[in-house]
Design an enzyme around this catalytic site. Sequence first.
Site, short mmCIF file in Angstrom:
data_model
loop_
_atom_site.label_atom_id
_atom_site.label_comp_id
_atom_site.label_asym_id
_atom_site.label_seq_id
_atom_site.Cartn_x
_atom_site.Cartn_y
_atom_site.Cartn_z
N SER B 35 0.83 -1.22 0.00
CA SER B 35 0.00 0.00 0.00
C SER B 35 0.85 1.26 0.00
O SER B 35 0.49 2.26 -0.59
CB SER B 35 -0.89 0.05 1.24
OG SER B 35 -1.75 -1.04 1.28
N GLU B 56 3.65 0.82 15.22
CA GLU B 56 4.17 2.09 14.73
C GLU B 56 5.07 2.79 15.76
O GLU B 56 6.06 3.43 15.40
CB GLU B 56 3.02 3.03 14.34
CG GLU B 56 2.20 2.54 13.15
CD GLU B 56 1.18 1.47 13.53
OE1 GLU B 56 0.93 1.26 14.74
OE2 GLU B 56 0.63 0.82 12.62
N PHE B 81 -1.60 6.61 11.08
CA PHE B 81 -0.92 5.76 12.06
C PHE B 81 0.36 6.39 12.61
O PHE B 81 0.84 5.99 13.66
CB PHE B 81 -0.66 4.37 11.48
CG PHE B 81 -1.92 3.68 11.04
CD1 PHE B 81 -3.06 3.73 11.83
CD2 PHE B 81 -1.99 3.00 9.83
CE1 PHE B 81 -4.23 3.11 11.43
CE2 PHE B 81 -3.17 2.39 9.43
CZ PHE B 81 -4.29 2.44 10.22
N HIS B 106 -1.53 7.76 2.09
CA HIS B 106 -2.98 7.75 2.31
C HIS B 106 -3.45 8.94 3.14
O HIS B 106 -4.43 8.84 3.89
CB HIS B 106 -3.43 6.43 2.96
CG HIS B 106 -3.18 5.24 2.08
ND1 HIS B 106 -1.92 4.84 1.71
CD2 HIS B 106 -4.04 4.38 1.48
CE1 HIS B 106 -2.01 3.78 0.93
NE2 HIS B 106 -3.28 3.47 0.77
N ARG B 164 -3.06 8.41 -1.64
CA ARG B 164 -3.35 7.13 -2.27
C ARG B 164 -3.85 7.31 -3.70
O ARG B 164 -3.44 6.60 -4.60
CB ARG B 164 -4.42 6.41 -1.45
CG ARG B 164 -4.90 5.13 -2.09
CD ARG B 164 -6.30 4.84 -1.59
NE ARG B 164 -6.75 3.51 -1.93
CZ ARG B 164 -8.02 3.14 -1.82
NH1 ARG B 164 -8.92 4.00 -1.37
NH2 ARG B 164 -8.39 1.93 -2.17
#
Lengths: 274, 312
Positions: B35, B56, B81, B106, B164
């Site tokens: 991703s 994370e 995140f 994203h 994204r």
Amino acid sequence: MEISNDQLAYHANEIRTHIIRMISHAHSGHPAGALGMADVFTSLYFSIAHVDPEHPWKDDRDRILVSNGHIAPVWYATLAERGYFLKDELLSLRALGSRLQGHPVFRGLPGVENSSGSLGQGIGQAVGVALGLRMKKKANHVFCVVGDGEQQEGSVWEAYWFASTRTLSNLTIIVDRNYIQSEDSTEHVLPLDPFIEKLTAFGLHVISCDGHDFSAIQSAFETARAFHKGPTAIVFRTIPGKGVSFMENTAKWHAEPPTDEQAALALKELESHE
Amino acid sequence: MNSEKATRDGFGDGLVELGASNERVMGFCGDLTKSTRMHLFAKKYPDRFFNVGIQEQNMVAMASGLAMTGWIPFIATYGVFFGRAWDQIRVSVCMQNQNVKMVATHAGITIGEDGMTAQAFEDIAMMRALPNITIIQPADYWEAKHAVEVVAQIRGPVYLRLERGTSPIVTSPHASFIADRAEILRDGNDCVVFACGSMVAHAIRAREMLEKEHISVMVVNVHTIKPIDERTIVACAKKCGRVVVAEAHQVVGGLGGAIAEVLSRELPTKMGFVGMKNVFGESGKPDELEKKYELNDLGICKKVREMMGKRK
């Protein structure tokens, strides 16, 4: 470095004296944990780790990181006792413009390898250092001091999990198991035991050790360094406030500076050990 | 503006190239390798890549340790995140001024269907308050690709904000990327639109629409949000007298806030803000969300017209 247990005991007592003087002078700081770890720090810096106070950042040094930054006084006092900087500077602890910040600052002082004070981070940093050194095929060892109350931070376990998965045998985790945290006993706030089993379940090679027995401390560190299958955690059972009878084994002295009278009493007691 | 590609793809391609020329570059990813487009680097340099798992906080702390040993870690996860690792970013990365490159994909509205928890609209505000950090949001694929090498050259923490969804190409494959410099992409006289990320393409389209209404709009690509190019911002605001800021971020604390801080000090100017208006997002197709929350060319047109009604 070849050094006798008597000499180690002498330096540890000196370090405890520095700690009382520093915190008393600053009127703030965390005496209990600092006093409790004086013997382990002494062994580490005077006997175990490959370090050179004359060349604090030389490339082939072992790395010593501290994750529970509030015990900074024992780190600073040990570094000064070992010769990284002059002992005269110790009394500047927590003062404006001092290199001896309330919590450690990355390279703010010779020998201080990392910033900490927000719990649960130094151990992750140390895992990164161990991984980075191994990727560079360096043989240096990495030590990281972590508190037992600090184990309540989930990120500590994230770091253990990664370190054991990647078999970072160049890492020794030094846990200060003194059973106190800021406000109470660790077992009252969030019980940590069965701690050894938890560490083992996370894939660590675990050694239990009396944190005030220099022969045992030496032996534990040697066993850890010789273990090549993954990281070792040495759980040092320590007495918070060790060496000052009225400070021992109580959370009261976690972050309480002694009054001038109490400091005088403490120093007198420490002098009697010499 | 006829082909569309995502900035995350520019990052992925750029990192592979950087891996060949710089052996100190390594990658960490929090189980979002494909991703975040880090899979290309991971495949080519498996010895320098780790999927650290869904952790994370530890990823950020470990990256600071790697930087201490001379590595240049690029660490990737979604923008949202990184928020949960903010204290690690503050203490382990920024306070220690470590050479860690945080790749936040994203971000903004184009993550669409995943809904509000996945849509990072607050991250610029969170990162911008930190000393030592550089924040870059490229406008298109090429700018993202070129930025990767520059990011590696910057000594210290960088937050690279990526999207994204695909967006039109607004820069050139041959343009060089210079951090710290806002770029005037289209000149104009009546109102300047400062934008970042995919909002730059929306701003260019808005300019074309407004031209038909005889409103002359200047479009400035502010790809480096921190440190911000004060000189260019003040000069453009001075020339146009009206300012609109467009970003796929909350109107609080983001690019708009950064520009307002500059102009309130140097050249107090009335400003209009295109962004999320103190609300969280929701699920939907990216273009549907852009329309609903007015994070598009139409939203920018509306705001510019509103500003035209105000006296300079």
